[in-house]
Design a protein around this motif. Structure first.
Motif, PDB file in Angstrom:
ATOM      1  N   LEU A 233     -14.287  13.055 -11.150  1.00 44.34           N
ATOM      2  CA  LEU A 233     -13.874  14.003 -10.108  1.00 44.34           C
ATOM      3  C   LEU A 233     -14.873  14.050  -8.962  1.00 44.34           C
ATOM      4  N   VAL A 234     -16.150  13.749  -9.231  1.00 40.13           N
ATOM      5  CA  VAL A 234     -17.159  13.833  -8.164  1.00 40.13           C
ATOM      6  C   VAL A 234     -16.913  12.790  -7.082  1.00 40.13           C
ATOM      7  N   LEU A 235     -16.179  11.728  -7.404  1.00 37.45           N
ATOM      8  CA  LEU A 235     -15.901  10.696  -6.407  1.00 37.45           C
ATOM      9  C   LEU A 235     -14.898  11.156  -5.363  1.00 37.45           C
ATOM     10  N   PHE A 236     -14.282  12.307  -5.562  1.00 32.76           N
ATOM     11  CA  PHE A 236     -13.293  12.816  -4.619  1.00 32.76           C
ATOM     12  C   PHE A 236     -13.825  14.006  -3.811  1.00 32.76           C
ATOM     13  N   ILE A 237     -15.085  14.359  -4.016  1.00 30.80           N
ATOM     14  CA  ILE A 237     -15.684  15.450  -3.248  1.00 30.80           C
ATOM     15  C   ILE A 237     -15.989  14.941  -1.842  1.00 30.80           C
ATOM     16  N   PRO A 238     -15.456  15.560  -0.796  1.00 34.84           N
ATOM     17  CA  PRO A 238     -15.546  15.002   0.563  1.00 34.84           C
ATOM     18  C   PRO A 238     -16.841  15.309   1.305  1.00 34.84           C
ATOM     19  N   PHE A 239     -17.782  15.993   0.680  1.00 33.03           N
ATOM     20  CA  PHE A 239     -19.064  16.256   1.335  1.00 33.03           C
ATOM     21  C   PHE A 239     -20.196  15.762   0.436  1.00 33.03           C
ATOM     22  N   ALA A 240     -21.346  15.467   1.057  1.00 35.69           N
ATOM     23  CA  ALA A 240     -22.494  14.921   0.315  1.00 35.69           C
ATOM     24  C   ALA A 240     -22.076  13.725  -0.540  1.00 35.69           C
ATOM     25  N   VAL A 241     -21.222  12.885   0.025  1.00 42.44           N
ATOM     26  CA  VAL A 241     -20.665  11.748  -0.723  1.00 42.44           C
ATOM     27  C   VAL A 241     -21.742  10.827  -1.302  1.00 42.44           C
ATOM     28  N   PRO A 242     -22.799  10.464  -0.523  1.00 40.08           N
ATOM     29  CA  PRO A 242     -23.814   9.564  -1.096  1.00 40.08           C
ATOM     30  C   PRO A 242     -24.454  10.120  -2.362  1.00 40.08           C
ATOM     31  N   TRP A 243     -24.732  11.416  -2.384  1.00 41.93           N
ATOM     32  CA  TRP A 243     -25.368  11.992  -3.559  1.00 41.93           C
ATOM     33  C   TRP A 243     -24.439  11.971  -4.764  1.00 41.93           C
ATOM     34  N   TRP A 244     -23.171  12.286  -4.573  1.00 42.65           N
ATOM     35  CA  TRP A 244     -22.225  12.246  -5.685  1.00 42.65           C
ATOM     36  C   TRP A 244     -22.035  10.821  -6.187  1.00 42.65           C
TER      37      TRP A 244
END
Length: 505
Positions: A233-244
Motif C-alpha cells: 500500500l505504501v507504493l500508492f501514497i502520493p507524497f514523500a514517494v522516495p521515502w516510501w
C-alpha cells in the motif's frame, strides 16, 4: 486540476536509471537460470529424460501455449536454444537492440517454461512477467549500448501505463499470496513458519537456528503475513514517494534475504529482489551514480562513455544527433503519437486482465473469469498464481530412497551415490537435491495426479546408473518415499515407507 493529476501520477513515476538497473538485473537472473537449467538438459528437456515429448503432449500440455523447445526431443537442439537465449540475455544486459532482445528473451523463456511445467515455481511467473512488462518500458534508454546512438533524455523521470503496470504487478505478488493464505496458521495461530521449517526438504541452516523458538516463529509468521498484505500500500501514497519506495525496497530485501537463509527456494528470492530495483527513487540513483560511475570511469574512457548516460564529453554529439532526429521525425510525430496511444491502451487492457486473473480465486463466483477468456493469458503466458505456502503449509514431509537391487541381491541407494541402503534419515534432506528444479520435481512426483510421471523417472535413473561401467548392474529399482507428516508442538512421528514406483532393465 493539474496539481491533482500530478499528485495521482507521482507514485508511478520512475527513474530511467532505475529501469536500466532493473533490466540488467533481470538479464543476469535469466543467465543464472539458464546456467542452472543447462546442467539438466537431458533430464528435463529431452526425450531421454523424465518427461518425453509424447508424455508432455498427452498429460501436461495446454493447447493454447507454445514452445520452440518441443520442436525436438534431442538435448543437442535444446543446447542450441539455450545458447540463443543466453546470447539474447547478454545483449539485454548490455542494452543492445533492447526492445528486440527483450522480446526474444521473453519468447525463449516462455518456450522453456512450457517445455516442462513440472519443475516451475512462483519465481518463474515473476521472471516471465518482468520481461513481459519490460517490453513496454524504456529500460534501455540509459546505461545501454543503444543510448550511445540517441540524444540524452531531457529528464530522467518517466511515467506511462507501463510504469503503472510494473508497480501494480509487484503489488499483486504480495497481495495475492497474502489473500490466498486463508488458513488460521497464517492469520491467527501463527504456526505457518513452524510448519514450513518442519519440512526437511526445504530447511536451510538459518532455519535450524530459529526453529526451536516457537514464540519467535509465531511473531515472524504474523509479521510476514501482515507485511505481504499491507506493505504494498505504501507504493500508492502520493507524497514523500522516495521515502516510501526506499522503505518498500529495504523491507523486501530483508524479507527475502531471511527466506534465502532459512528455506531452500532456488532463485525465488533473487528474482524478487531484482524485481524491485526499478522502484529506486532519483535520490538513490544519484547516490549510486556518484559512487559507482566514477569507479567505472577508472576502468577506461570507453566504459565510462558507454555507461554514463550524461557524460559531458558526449553532450555536443548528442545535441547534433538530437537536432537531426527532430528534423527527420517532425513529419511522423502524428503517427508516433497515435502508436503511443495505442500502446498505452493495450497496456491498460492487459493490466486489467491480469488483475482480474489474479483475483479470480478470491472474488465472488459470479465474477470469475470464464474459460473462453483464459486463452489470452495462456497464449502469452500472463497467467500467474502467487500461492506460496497457501492456503496452508504443505505437511507431507519426508525423503527419497532409491533402492537398487544388484544381480547378487545387494541393496544400494542411488540417492547416496550407490552407498549401502539405509532407512535412517539423512542429516540434511535438502542436500539430496542437485538444485531446486529437482526439489520441485520430487514434490510434484508425490501427487497422485502425477503418478503417470513416476515410471519415466525410475527408468531414467536406471539408464544413467548403467551408463557408468563402474556401477554394478541392477535388476530392480524401487523409488521409495519415507513419509513423515509434520505434527504440532515439535512432535516427530515415525516415518512410513511408501513404494511409489518400481522398474527393471
Amino acid at each position: 486540476m493539474l496539481r491533482f493529476l500530478s499528485l495521482l501520477r507521482s507514485p508511478f513515476v520512475v527513474d530511467l536509471r532505475a529501469l536500466a538497473l532493473l533490466r540488467a538485473a533481470v538479464a543476469a537472473v535469466v543467465l543464472l537460470d539458464l546456467g542452472i537449467r543447462s546442467t539438466d538438459l537431458e533430464a528435463f528437456y529431452s526425450n531421454m529424460g523424465v518427461l518425453p515429448l509424447s508424455v508432455l503432449y498427452e498429460r501436461s500440455w495446454n493447447p493454447y501455449v507454445f514452445s520452440l523447445h518441443t520442436s525436438s526431443g534431442l538435448w543437442q537442439v535444446q543446447a542450441v536454444l539455450f545458447l540463443l537465449a543466453a546470447v539474447a540475455a547478454i545483449a539485454l544486459f548490455l542494452g543492445y537492440k533492447t526492445r528486440l532482445v527483450t522480446f526474444i528473451s521473453w519468447l525463449l523463456l516462455v518456450s522453456l517454461q512450457n517445455r516442462n511445467p513440472l519443475i516451475l515455481q512462483g519465481g518463474d511467473d515473476l521472471l516471465r512477467m518482468l520481461l513481459f512488462w519490460g517490453f513496454f518500458l524504456p529500460w534501455g534508454r540509459v546505461y545501454s549500448l543503444d543510448a550511445r546512438k540517441r540524444p540524452a533524455p531531457t529528464q530522467l523521470s518517466y511515467f506511462s501505463a507501463a510504469t503503472v503496470a510494473y508497480i501494480v504487478q509487484i503489488c499483486l505478488v504480495y497481495w495475492c499470496t497474502a489473500l490466498l493464505k486463508s488458513s488460521p496458521e497464517w492469520s491467527r495461530d501463527g504456526t505457518a513458519l513452524y510448519y514450513a521449517l518442519s519440512l526437511d526438504q526445504v530447511l536451510m541452516p538459518g532455519g535450524r537456528l530459529i526453529y526451536p523458538y516457537p514464540e519467535l516463529l509465531r511473531f515472524l509468521t504474523l509479521a510476514s503475513y501482515r507485511m505481504e498484505l499491507f506493505l504494498p500500500l505504501v507504493l500508492f501514497i502520493p507524497f514523500a514517494v522516495p521515502w516510501w519506495r526506499l522503505l518498500f525496497v529495504f523491507v523486501l530485501y530483508g524479507f527475502h534475504l531471511g527466506i534465502s537463509l532459512t528455506l531452500f527456494v532456488g532463485l525465488f528470492f533473487i528474482i524478487n529482489m531484482a524485481s524491485v530495483l526499478g522502484l529506486l527513487p532519483t535520490s538513490a540513483m544519484d547516490w549510486l551514480e556518484k559512487h559507482i560511475v566514477p569507479r567505472a570511469q577508472q576502468l577506461g574512457p570507453r566504459v565510462a562513455a558507454r555507461f554514463a548516460p550524461l557524460h559531458p564529453r558526449l553532450a555536443s554529439l548528442r545535441q547534433a544527433v538530437q537536432l537531426r532526429v527532430e528534423t527527420s521525425w517532425s513529419l511522423s510525430d502524428g503517427l508516433r503519437g497515435w502508436l503511443r496511444s495505442l500502446r498505452e491502451g493495450l497496456v491498460v487492457g492487459l493490466l486489467l486482465y491480469i488483475c482480474w486473473w489474479n483475483f479470480d480465486s478470491i472474488i465472488k463466483p459470479e465474477w470469475t473469469m470464464k474459460a473462453p477468456m483464459r486463452w489470452i493469458g495462456f497464449l502469452v503466458r500472463i497467467d500467474q498464481h502467487w500461492g506460496m505456502f497457501a492456503p496452508s503449509v504443505f505437511k507431507d514431509d519426508g525423503w527419497y530412497i532409491l533402492d537398487g537391487t544388484t544381480k547378487d541381491g545387494k541393496h544400494v541407494d542411488l540417492n547416496r551415490q550407490g552407498g549401502p541402503l539405509t532407512y535412517a534419515k539423512p542429516a540434511s534432506v535438502v542436500s539430496l537435491f542437485r538444485n531446486d528444479r529437482w526439489r520441485k520435481y520430487s514434490e510434484n512426483y508425490l501427487f497422485v495426479d502425477n503418478a503417470y510421471m513416476r515410471p519415466y523417472y525410475c527408468n531414467y535413473l536406471l539408464r544413467i546408473w548403467h551408463e557408468n561401467p563402474a556401477n554394478p548392474p541392477l535388476q530392480q529399482l524401487d523409488v521409495i518415499y519415507m513419509k513423515e507428516v509434520s505434527q504440532p508442538d515439535y512432535k516427530v512421528p515415525a516415518p512410513t515407507r511408501e513404494l511409489l514406483c518400481g522398474c527393471a532393465p
